[in-house]
Design an enzyme around this catalytic site. Structure first.
Site: not given
Ligand code: CP
Ligand code: NVA
Length: 306
Positions: A101, A128, A131, A223, A265, A293
């Site tokens: 990430r 993502h 997701q 989101d 999400c 997930r």
């Molecule tokens: N939706 C998602 O990826 O959540 P987290 O940021 O908690 O991993």
């Molecule tokens: N768009 C959000 C998604 C979190 C799971 C972010 O990138 O913070």
């Protein structure tokens, strides 16, 4: 060639279906995958916080008989300047799969370039994918099909929107996106989505008015307006998005469909992109969505090493 899962643009529609059916089999217990990854180790690099992605991958590895190592970058030598190249090369000697990430999608591409093992995107500024794959499974699970399902995404055309858009264009789904001007999904995603839609029959439409976008849809998805890494823009973003792009009961009613579902999400910023009334309502399937997930991560991990 090793398999990476970076941004869904290069995944085949039949592989998405394969993942959806495998997830369904795993969740229902029809397919026994326990111990399928005995002896495998997943390295999980995190530049940003996470609840769902970290825990679902870690539990997935445990339940598949393997092991996961949580590697926040502030605890790695990367925090003292070690290169992505050296980190990727060295970790490839210890673990079997990498999940990362990251802030910048280019960091992920660099990990994938230098790692000798499969690399999974656990969220970047651009995409993502894990997701979106899980979300299309959730929609399939809820409606028993994807064909003919109409989805409206309302809010910021961010990493999650890009990946949902790409999934829709590969799966032949009708996908409406309502964003303020300048906050549309990335051009590269829109261009690819147009191309894939010609093959799949998907219908992608951009809107400004959320009420127009949700008319007659089966799924309303939103989101956060301020993604991780955009904290400096928070005030400006709230000014641009609020109150027009909030998913509230009035917007749900605009769908004109009693069976419409609300998806997010998570994490949700209650009172911003969605009201408590909606996320806690009978329309909301956000916790099923979060649970899935875990099942989808198992399918993805198995597919990566297949
Ligand atoms: N939706 C998602 O990826 O959540 P987290 O940021 O908690 O991993
Ligand atoms: N768009 C959000 C998604 C979190 C799971 C972010 O990138 O913070």
């Amino acid at each position: 060639m090793k398999k990476d899962l970076l941004w869904l643009i290069d995944i085949l529609p039949e592989d998405i279906w394969r993942l959806i059916f495998l997830t369904d089999g795993i969740k229902s217990g029809r397919i026994d995958v326990s111990d399928s990854l005995r002896g495998y180790v997943l390295g999980m690099i995190f530049e940003k916080p996470s609840t769902r992605t970290r825990v679902s991958f870690e539990v997935a590895m445990y339940e598949l008989g393997g092991h996961a190592i949580y590697l926040p970058t502030q605890t790695l030598q990367m925090s003292r300047g070690e290169s992505i190249k050296d980190t990727a090369k060295v970790l490839s000697r210890y673990v079997d799969i990498l999940m990362a990430r990251v802030y910048s999608h280019s960091s992920l591409e660099e990990f994938a370039k230098y790692a000798d093992i499969p690399v999974i995107n656990g969220l970047s500024d651009l995409a993502h994918p894990v997701q979106a794959l899980s979300d299309y499974y959730t929609i399939y699970e809820h409606f028993g099909k994807l064909k003919g399902i109409k989805v409206a995404y309302v809010g910021d055309g961010n990493n999650v929107a890009n990946s949902l858009l790409m999934g829709a264009s590969k799966l032949g789904i009708e996908f409406n996106i309502a964003t303020p001007e300048g906050y549309e999904p990335s051009k590269i995603y829109l261009d690819y989505a147009k191309k894939f839609s010609l093959e799949s029959g998907a219908k992608i439409k951009l809107y400004r008015d959320p009420h127009e976008a949700v008319k007659g849809v089966d799924v309303i998805y939103t989101d956060t307006f301020v993604s991780m890494g955009q904290e400096a823009e928070a005030e400006e973003r709230r000014r641009v998005f609020l109150p027009r792009y909030q998913v509230n009961m009035k917007l749900i009613e605009s769908a004109g469909n009693e069976d419409v579902v609300f998806m997010h999400c998570l994490p949700a910023h209650r009172g911003e992109e969605v009201t408590d009334e909606v996320i806690d309502s009978k329309y909301s399937i956000v916790y099923d969505q979060a649970e899935n997930r875990l099942h989808m991560q198992k399918a993805i991990l198995l597919w990566m090493v297949d």
